[in-house]
Design an enzyme around this catalytic site. Sequence first.
Site, PDB file in Angstrom:
ATOM      1  CD  GLU A  68      -2.891  -1.324   2.246  1.00  0.00           C
ATOM      2  OE1 GLU A  68      -4.067  -1.688   2.102  1.00  0.00           O
ATOM      3  OE2 GLU A  68      -2.361  -1.204   3.373  1.00  0.00           O
ATOM      4  N   GLY A  84     -12.597  -4.478   1.379  1.00  0.00           N
ATOM      5  CA  GLY A  84     -13.637  -5.326   0.817  1.00  0.00           C
ATOM      6  C   GLY A  84     -14.908  -4.496   0.645  1.00  0.00           C
ATOM      7  CG  MET A  94      -8.900  -6.242   8.507  1.00  0.00           C
ATOM      8  SD  MET A  94      -7.923  -7.730   8.230  1.00  0.00           S
ATOM      9  CE  MET A  94      -7.655  -8.282   9.913  1.00  0.00           C
ATOM     10  CD  GLU A  95      -5.501  -2.410   8.261  1.00  0.00           C
ATOM     11  OE1 GLU A  95      -6.239  -1.971   7.342  1.00  0.00           O
ATOM     12  OE2 GLU A  95      -5.079  -3.577   8.264  1.00  0.00           O
ATOM     13  CG  ASP A 150     -11.839  -8.396  -0.745  1.00  0.00           C
ATOM     14  OD1 ASP A 150     -10.789  -7.804  -0.412  1.00  0.00           O
ATOM     15  OD2 ASP A 150     -12.812  -8.509   0.023  1.00  0.00           O
TER      16      ASP A 150
END
Length: 230
Positions: free
Chosen positions: A12, A78, A172-173, A196
């Site tokens: 990233e 996602g 997730m962050e 995704d």
Amino acid sequence: MTLAIMGAMPEEIAPILEKLENYKTTNYAGNRYYEASYNGIKLVIAYSKIGKVFSTLTATTLCEHFGAKKLLFSGVAGAISHKLKIGDLIVATQLTQHDLDITAFGHPFGYVPEGAVFVEADKEMIEISKEVAKEMGKSVQEGIIATGDQFVANEERKNWIGETFGADALEMEGASVAVVCDALDVPFFILRAISDAADMDASFSFDEFLETSAVESAEFVMRMVDKLSR
Ligand code: SAH
């Protein structure tokens, strides 16, 4: 002014480091931080490693140790919203922790006393992102991003997160970075490119699209930095 650019995974921030001619690397608290001069301002760049705890540590370090006055996060996510396809960009208006659960005490999901279910991202940077989107001829969706310490590859969980929080994407962050920046009064901007659909095929799709989606997000964030450094 010092501006922080953060990701969770090496992929990233790699496209961002590639754009810089030279930078200084510092090891601190188990991570590498990259400092560079850019358009007359100072940039400090890092990837945190995956999840809420590591991203909390890195966001705090960027602000408290490296003196970041604004933070931009670039990464992948996602999709929950059907409008978001792989490679599309989403700017977070609000972020929430979908796995924070003390509902046994009558509290809503995502809430702990003295906290808030949603943390709002900086409105000024969201406005600037609209200008960047226009200039790049890109359509960028705004929406709620839900964060938790799990890779969601499950239709049922994804739908639950969408229905419970009105979330459009998950990762997730983001929410942990948001909590840190909000507490420290550091304006923040969270951008994610879809890797995704958070369903059965998510891990397959993730591996295939991580790099190209991460580049989409990084290019956009660097355009934001160009505007913020003027
Ligand atoms: N491939 C990695 C693990 C990636 S975890 C490995 O094997 O080491 C997924 C990362 O991308 C996290 O940083 C998260 O923020 C983001 N992400 C993308 N799609 C996601 C999804 N469906 N669920 C949760 N996080 C997702």
